[in-house]
Motif scaffolding. Sequence first.
Motif, mmCIF file in Angstrom:
data_model
loop_
_atom_site.group_PDB
_atom_site.id
_atom_site.type_symbol
_atom_site.label_atom_id
_atom_site.label_comp_id
_atom_site.label_asym_id
_atom_site.label_seq_id
_atom_site.Cartn_x
_atom_site.Cartn_y
_atom_site.Cartn_z
ATOM 1 N N ILE A 5 -13.805 -9.030 -9.112
ATOM 2 C CA ILE A 5 -12.583 -8.486 -9.698
ATOM 3 C C ILE A 5 -12.898 -7.569 -10.882
ATOM 4 C CG2 ILE A 5 -10.439 -9.072 -10.875
ATOM 5 C CD1 ILE A 5 -10.077 -10.025 -8.235
ATOM 6 N N LEU A 11 -4.415 -5.663 -4.500
ATOM 7 C CA LEU A 11 -5.523 -6.093 -3.643
ATOM 8 C C LEU A 11 -5.681 -7.605 -3.677
ATOM 9 C CD1 LEU A 11 -8.055 -3.258 -4.440
ATOM 10 C CD2 LEU A 11 -7.000 -3.752 -2.249
ATOM 11 N N ALA A 54 -3.743 1.435 -12.416
ATOM 12 C CA ALA A 54 -5.079 0.941 -12.080
ATOM 13 C C ALA A 54 -5.066 -0.582 -12.029
ATOM 14 C CB ALA A 54 -6.091 1.436 -13.108
ATOM 15 N N LEU A 55 -4.414 -1.191 -13.020
ATOM 16 C CA LEU A 55 -4.343 -2.644 -13.025
ATOM 17 C C LEU A 55 -3.493 -3.154 -11.866
ATOM 18 C CD1 LEU A 55 -3.952 -3.294 -16.817
ATOM 19 C CD2 LEU A 55 -5.931 -3.718 -15.388
ATOM 20 N N ALA A 88 -11.256 0.872 -11.545
ATOM 21 C CA ALA A 88 -9.899 1.424 -11.585
ATOM 22 C C ALA A 88 -9.649 2.129 -12.915
ATOM 23 C CB ALA A 88 -8.886 0.299 -11.378
ATOM 24 N N ILE A 89 -10.150 1.560 -14.002
ATOM 25 C CA ILE A 89 -9.975 2.227 -15.296
ATOM 26 C C ILE A 89 -10.729 3.555 -15.290
ATOM 27 C CG2 ILE A 89 -10.516 2.050 -17.755
ATOM 28 C CD1 ILE A 89 -9.975 -0.943 -17.480
ATOM 29 N N VAL A 94 -12.849 -6.534 -4.128
ATOM 30 C CA VAL A 94 -11.970 -7.668 -4.418
ATOM 31 C C VAL A 94 -12.215 -8.762 -3.387
ATOM 32 C CG1 VAL A 94 -9.577 -8.446 -4.518
ATOM 33 C CG2 VAL A 94 -10.214 -6.316 -5.590
ATOM 34 N N PHE A 110 -5.297 -10.414 -0.267
ATOM 35 C CA PHE A 110 -6.154 -11.468 0.280
ATOM 36 C C PHE A 110 -5.442 -12.817 0.276
ATOM 37 C CE2 PHE A 110 -9.282 -8.234 -0.775
ATOM 38 C CZ PHE A 110 -9.988 -8.215 0.411
ATOM 39 N N LEU A 127 -3.151 -1.819 -9.025
ATOM 40 C CA LEU A 127 -3.926 -1.723 -7.787
ATOM 41 C C LEU A 127 -4.762 -2.979 -7.585
ATOM 42 C CD1 LEU A 127 -4.992 -0.137 -5.379
ATOM 43 C CD2 LEU A 127 -6.662 0.902 -6.876
ATOM 44 N N VAL A 128 -5.402 -3.432 -8.662
ATOM 45 C CA VAL A 128 -6.195 -4.659 -8.556
ATOM 46 C C VAL A 128 -5.287 -5.825 -8.168
ATOM 47 C CG1 VAL A 128 -7.752 -6.182 -9.774
ATOM 48 C CG2 VAL A 128 -7.763 -3.759 -10.298
ATOM 49 N N PHE A 142 0.835 -1.198 0.000
ATOM 50 C CA PHE A 142 0.000 0.000 0.000
ATOM 51 C C PHE A 142 0.875 1.255 0.000
ATOM 52 C CE2 PHE A 142 -2.233 3.386 2.233
ATOM 53 C CZ PHE A 142 -3.411 3.438 1.525
ATOM 54 N N THR A 196 -11.183 5.428 -12.778
ATOM 55 C CA THR A 196 -10.390 6.400 -12.037
ATOM 56 C C THR A 196 -9.404 7.094 -12.966
ATOM 57 O OG1 THR A 196 -10.555 4.963 -10.141
ATOM 58 C CG2 THR A 196 -8.902 6.669 -10.043
ATOM 59 N N PHE A 245 -12.422 -0.445 -3.403
ATOM 60 C CA PHE A 245 -11.922 -1.493 -4.300
ATOM 61 C C PHE A 245 -11.534 -2.734 -3.503
ATOM 62 C CE2 PHE A 245 -10.465 1.861 -7.598
ATOM 63 C CZ PHE A 245 -11.770 1.996 -8.007
ATOM 64 N N LYS A 246 -10.940 -2.493 -2.352
ATOM 65 C CA LYS A 246 -10.519 -3.622 -1.530
ATOM 66 C C LYS A 246 -11.726 -4.465 -1.121
ATOM 67 C CE LYS A 246 -9.410 -5.229 2.781
ATOM 68 N NZ LYS A 246 -10.244 -5.258 3.943
ATOM 69 N N VAL A 295 -13.946 -4.157 -10.051
ATOM 70 C CA VAL A 295 -12.839 -3.325 -9.596
ATOM 71 C C VAL A 295 -11.993 -2.862 -10.774
ATOM 72 C CG1 VAL A 295 -10.783 -3.269 -8.155
ATOM 73 C CG2 VAL A 295 -12.823 -4.421 -7.362
ATOM 74 N N ILE A 296 -11.803 -3.747 -11.739
ATOM 75 C CA ILE A 296 -11.001 -3.342 -12.899
ATOM 76 C C ILE A 296 -11.694 -2.185 -13.619
ATOM 77 C CG2 ILE A 296 -10.195 -4.095 -15.178
ATOM 78 C CD1 ILE A 296 -9.613 -6.799 -13.950
ATOM 79 N N MET A 302 -1.387 6.174 -15.066
ATOM 80 C CA MET A 302 -2.556 5.817 -14.246
ATOM 81 C C MET A 302 -3.237 4.572 -14.780
ATOM 82 S SD MET A 302 -4.603 8.972 -12.683
ATOM 83 C CE MET A 302 -5.332 7.951 -11.420
ATOM 84 N N ALA A 303 -3.308 4.445 -16.096
ATOM 85 C CA ALA A 303 -3.943 3.259 -16.661
ATOM 86 C C ALA A 303 -3.195 2.010 -16.200
ATOM 87 C CB ALA A 303 -3.948 3.345 -18.184
ATOM 88 N N PHE A 356 -9.508 3.315 -2.642
ATOM 89 C CA PHE A 356 -8.733 2.117 -2.359
ATOM 90 C C PHE A 356 -9.547 1.153 -1.491
ATOM 91 C CE2 PHE A 356 -5.840 -0.257 0.323
ATOM 92 C CZ PHE A 356 -4.983 -0.801 -0.613
#
Lengths: 522, 477
Positions: free
Chosen positions: B405, A180, A173-174, B412-413, B400, A184, A176-177, A132, B415, B396-397, B408-409, A169-170, B393
Amino acid sequence: MLLSIVIFLPLLGVIAIALLRGLGATAVKGIALGIGLITFIISLGLYIEFNADTATFQLGGTPIEWISSLGISYHIGIDGISLWLVLLTTFLTPVCILAAWDSVEKGLSGFMMSLLALETGMLGVFCSLDLFLFFVFWESMLIPMYFLIGIWGGERRIYATIKFVLYTMAGSALMLVGILALYFQNGNSFDLTTLSGPFEHSDLLFLAFFIAFAIKVPLFPFHTWLPDAHVEAPTVGSVILAGVLLKMGTYGIIRFCLPLFPDAAEKFTPLIVTLAVIGIIYGALVAMVQPDLKKLVAYSSVSHLGFVVLGLFSQSSAGLQGSMLQMINHGLSTGALFLLVGMIYERRHSRMIVDFGGLSKRMPIFAVIFMIVTLSSIGLPGLNGFVGEYMILLGSFVQGAFSKVYVVFATAGVILAAVYMLWMFQRVMFGTLDKTNENLPDLNAREIVVMLPLLLFIVWIGVYPKPFLSKMEKSVELVVTKVQTTEPAMGRLEKQKPRDPKLALQGTQYIQHEKREKEAEQ
Amino acid sequence: MPIEINWQLLMPELVIALTLIIVLVFDLFDAISKTILGWMTIVGAGIALWVSIQMHQADRVGTQFNEMFKVDSFSLFFNIIFLVSTILVVLISMSYLDRGDRKQGPYYLLILLATLGMMLMAAGNELIIVFLGLELMSLSLYVLAGYFRESPASSEAGMKYLLLGAFASAFFLYGIALIYGGAGTTSVPKIAQAITADDKSPLLLAGMFLLVVGFGFKVAIVPFHQWAPDVYEGAPTTIAAFISAGPKAAGFAAFLRIFMEALPNLQVEWSGVLILLAMLTMTVGNVIAIAQTNIKRMLAYSSIAHAGYVLIGLAAANDDGISSAMFYLLIYCVMNIGAFGAVILAKTEDGESLMISDYAGLGTRKPLLAIFMSVMLLSLAGFPPTAGFFGKFYIFKSAVGAGHIWLVIIGAINTAISAFYYLRVVVTMYMREPEEELEFSPYASTLVVGLILAVVGILLIGILPSLMLTPAQNSVF
């Protein structure tokens, strides 16, 4: 503690400038330079304190709980890989501040504040051990860069800066996923040091991270933002961009993609290496035909970074060390090239190669320095570029996990580099001196002071790279072990002897095959 | 049977009601300065805010009036959101209204009434109470949207809002009726008991979808968003800020309460719908916002997109999802009111500067204003270290964690897309030269105070999210 000071001292400088900006331009420049130098000196302490006998992260102090309910902590530390990028950053920033001394006409305090804020962001990226925290620094460094290009840039600066931000940013963004999803799988923790695979969907996770980094590197075909950003950015912006920002991409690959998803990395190696080789040759060919000096240097970056990626995926110790060294080298020599282009632009207000010729007669000091940097960029033995490129090519050829054909093609890039750089040098420095250029003054004392430290390291790494390599050795080897096989003990055995890439590949696959069969039996 | 009333539980609502009466009475005296009414509103809302925070910390909860009114940490957290929004809106309104020809009394009165309505919605444990709160809020807002009678745009906004809002209310009421038909009750906990996993009558499903439509209108979810840009553009800017903040949060509060507490057994049915709506809302809001040249319309589409982000939290439907939606609504209200406040601050002699191109060169001519605006827009875009980053964040968390998923994608795009138009305003302020020299009015102190509070809040929560995150996580029903 020392590391935290290094990261946040520049931010303190931002606040100091914001409060004291009324004191005038000289004071602002003085504060900025002072902070930059102090940060560099303190960061030398990191070099001294750093223990090269271990690959673990160090000097970060104990992690501090930040957002405890989500398992986020302020956890920093450096290893032999990040140490060098931290030093490169702290080294280049004061050089840049000094280089920008007289060239900023408007909003000087804002410029210096952006530069220092950028330094904090970049250092944070290299030192974060919490995913993070890493992402926060990764994103927050965008804003000062956005202002640097957008406010102090050239004519098409707005287009360039927005393109730069949106591309990054593009990608992020990926990422970030991906972060996350890792969270988990890591027992609800963002701690990088506890992350260990294998992960579910590791192919997708690998791609989520890799694309973000590939955009930053930039790897062909994600490179189109780079020439725009470089050409429009102010000189100093280009230096930081080439010197440090691009390294965030390669750093990400070596820190996340390779050790966390070794299987996926191996799977995608042919594709990535192909792109890297295309980048090497394409970047060189496009650089060759550029009429604009800055664009030429920008495309040469695409080519150079292709080498770095090639080395990173070679799965060999020499290749990875070469890549690490080449990251530093590229920061030094391309940074120096951008500075030199900036100096000539300030005098002539043109970057077109056709506008120059015969400059060596008018500006001998400039010509000598330009020559050294050019040769360093080409990879002349005795200067830094040679060591890095040689190690990458050697590592990839002898121990590489991919076909030798790639390396053969990559080597062509070295020759092409000589072509475009020397041709450019010849057109700018030799030949007849144009009348309009007759009164160009040679470099002044400040400009020489800016260039000297860069030259020092260019020669130093070229002649005696051992101090640089020895500090990174253990950390790089750890990455190599993780990549070569998921079974660390076997990896160490494998590394002892140089191996035929095909055999080795089969060997690794064979081990995994056996392992799987054993598991199936159980 | 006499009803036992625990007055302590009703303290925040009572304080607001009392303030309302005081403002009403003092408005009758012509002798006093009307700005005093604004300060009274702030003090009243401030006390209610303080009481709500105390109650939230002490976990003083319970139900009232035959379980029709439920005070729990969830409703108290939303009270905090509403009251913070109200205070900020009043702060940015005071100088805006302070022109001789405008009546100020009813304005504050209606804002307080709307706030009371929102608080009822968050605490409503009975569909009828929720509806009452919704109407109390909506009717006040219709009037407020058309408050500047001399302006045709404002009148049109009020009329449009009234007509479309009335439709939405009708849908909502019809949904309640159908749910009553299916479950035999309108009480939230009893509906939950009445619906078993294998008994899903078509009446309930139809009622549920009608509720989605009704809420969709109120919180401006695509495809029920058409009113929002017109109303935001025409309404007084302060009211646009108000409508985009508190009432949206209130809509989501009731949305959360009804769907999570009354209809959890229909989750299979509604979560798919919400995922689809979330994707649509984010994408349509952000893409259309790119094309806007008027900053109020741009903020309107941006606020539509933000409703989409909150929907992600709802669609996740786990504890994290609920608390992330609450956390996000809180910071969204602050940053959105802040952004509108910055628009009000950029006032010239002949009115507000509403075209984005008017902001050229503000970075050097009005540095304070440009900084306010930039912080708000960067937070809306979700850049660290602002609170907007952590809010997104966390949402999104949660998604997920719930396995969405793809949602979230897309988020995020989105954003990244949204960064384009937010940054465009920043570009205009810092990187373009003005075409004509506009004369900007001097800053009004109350407005600046409001904006400073918003900026400090956004940065503080951005750097130390735990300050509000822990309360939000403790407020899940």
